[in-house]
Write an enzyme that holds these catalytic residues in place. Structure first.
Site: not given
Ligand code: GLU
Length: 508
Positions: A262-265
């Site tokens: 996800s964007k977290r990565h």
């Protein structure tokens, strides 16, 4: 040879232009590209823009720009200013008549039917199943409505959808080229599912099946997130009596913590990777390994080698972990092994965007913060000091800024080697100035020899070399003093050493 092995391999990359092109899209495109190249097949770019509200031209452009930047080519379908190929149009938004024809045929043959159940009724059915903890399935209320009644209700303006008449209790099985045999029972598909809306507007699975068939696609390679669509698509193919292509579902891409990517990565749009200074070669190498590997420890493979070695049998079923550090280290490899000239060319825009230089003419630049011209060769020399350690192109401005700035901003105390006093340090810097002034032949060897001879007069070389290096770069860590002096040239070197001496005079 059977019919299948005789026909030309035709693949498609079928993105929906509803968001920016990300690593997942790049991976799906890449695996199609690799297989097409390996088998000398045809890769089609089809734009799945049936969702008119969310589909945007800019995303479509982003897809094509990203593919081109990565160096992936396709033979057929949508291109920047035109469409190429015999099976167009290649944008789903322009294929309405084709879908309509197929949907009408399905209705005529009673393989599909109109359903007038209201949203409320369907919602109730769903809630009921939930309450009874059973897998939800459409009840089939409209399955057997007499044709006359169907026609009348349509004429009366009732709202409807089109549902596929699914054979009951059937097992839908397919041989996935990566996952092996996969089977679903027709009951798992939620009963007679919707394939079209009013005015014969197709739903995704239906449009996809029609297009794959009409475009003579032989292999469908896509992410595992689509695997639940496959039995539905096969059910549609069976109802239409058309050939079923081969399927290969690529494993999910997971973050380091094994959760879904996800964007977290990290940055997700491919162009964010480009901006950070990842090279297309490194991304291709890295993304190929998100679900495939040729075996062995080696991690660096060129695109050509990957194409040569690519096979579904070396694709994995389990999630592919996206490790950004690995990508960065592969990027460092490609940077180290790049021609210095080319590296400098691609780094220049980063220096420009940080306002360290501006472009004056061909190979001619200007460093506004020094009010000095600087040519490409000099920039190349500066980059050469860092080629071995750069991992991302975007690191370059911060590493090299001291070459483009007049006055460095650093704490003068940084000039002091361990316990050395400001007076001692001033003396060392003065020696350095005399030495630089005395150098006749300006080459790295001569500079190095001179400096080492001077440094050796002390118990520890650092007493002399540390303040010199800090004076030149203003940094705790930088390239070595010999190399910096060599690239800076005598004038700027002496200017920096003098500035350092001045700054030391102020501290006690
Ligand atoms: N349009 C779908 C997507 O972007 C592609 C599905 C497929 O490859 O079949 O996810």
């Amino acid at each position: 040879m059977n019919k299948k092995s005789e026909e030309k391999i035709r693949l498609r990359f079928a993105p929906s232009p509803t968001g920016s092109f990300h690593i997942g899209s790049a991976r799906a495109a890449l695996f199609n590209y690799l297989y097409a190249q390996k088998e000398k097949g045809v890769l089609v770019l089809r734009i799945e823009d049936t969702d008119r509200e969310r589909s945007k031209k800019i995303y479509e452009e982003d897809i094509m720009r990203s593919l081109s930047w990565l160096g992936m080519t396709w033979e057929e379908g949508v291109f920047e200013d035109e469409e190429r190929g015999d099976y167009g149009p290649y944008r789903q938004s322009e294929r309405g008549d084709i879908y309509k024809r197929y949907l009408m045929k399905m209705i005529e043959e009673e393989r599909a039917y109109y359903c007038f159940c209201s949203k409320e009724k369907l919602e109730k059915e769903r809630e009921e199943s939930e309450k009874n903890k059973i897998a939800h399935k459409y009840s089939g209320t409209c399955r057997n409505l007499p044709i006359k009644e169907q026609d009348k209700r349509i004429r009366d303006g009732e709202r409807y959808v089109i549902r596929l008449r699914l054979p009951e209790n059937e097992i839908i099985k397919f041989d996935d080229r990566i996952r092996g045999s996969v089977s679903f029972s027709s009951g798992e598909l939620g009963g007679d599912f919707v394939i079209g809306k009013e005015n014969f507007f197709p739903l995704y699975n239906f449009a996809c099946v029609v297009d794959d068939y009409e475009m003579k696609i032989t292999h469908v390679i896509r992410g595992e997130d689509h695997i639940s669509n496959t039995p539905k698509q096969i059910a549609i193919q069976q109802a239409l009596g058309i050939e079923i292509p081969e399927y290969a579902h690529l494993p999910l891409i997971l973050g380091n913590d094994k959760s879904k990517l996800s964007k977290r990565h990290g940055s997700v749009s491919l162009f964010e990777y480009k901006e950070k200074g990842y090279l297309p070669e490194a991304l291709i190498n890295f993304i190929s390994f998100l679900g495939w590997n040729p075996g062995g420890e080696r991690e660096i493979y060129s695109k050509e080698e990957i194409i040569e070695k690519f096979s579904f049998s070396r694709c994995q079923k389990s999630g592919a972990v996206f490790n950004i550090d690995k990508l960065t280290s592969i990027n460092g490899y490609y940077i180290r092994n790049m021609e210095l000239e080319k590296l400098t060319e691609i780094v220049v825009p980063y220096l420009i965007s940080e306002k360290l230089i501006t472009k004056k003419g061909e190979g001619e630049y200007y460093a506004p913060q020094r009010d000095e011209d600087i040519n490409f060769r000099k920039i190349k020399d500066i980059i050469s000091l860092y080629q071995e350690r750069i991992k991302l192109l975007s690191e370059v401005p911060l590493l090299t800024d001291y070459f483009f700035i007049k006055k460095l901003d650093y704490d003068p105390k940084l000039l002091l080697w361990k316990e050395a006093s400001p007076e001692d340090t001033i003396r060392q810097l003065q020696n350095c100035i005399s030495l630089v002034e005395s150098i006749k032949r300006w080459d790295l060897e001569t500079i190095k020899e001179g400096l080492i001879r001077e440094a050796d007069k002390n118990d520890n070389k650092g007493v002399f070399l540390w303040p010199a290096r800090v004076a030149l770069s203003g940094k705790k860590a930088s390239a070595g003093p010999f190399e910096i002096i060599w690239v800076m040239g005598p004038e700027m070197t002496i200017e920096r050493l003098r500035m350092a001496i001045e700054s030391l005079k102020g501290i006690k």
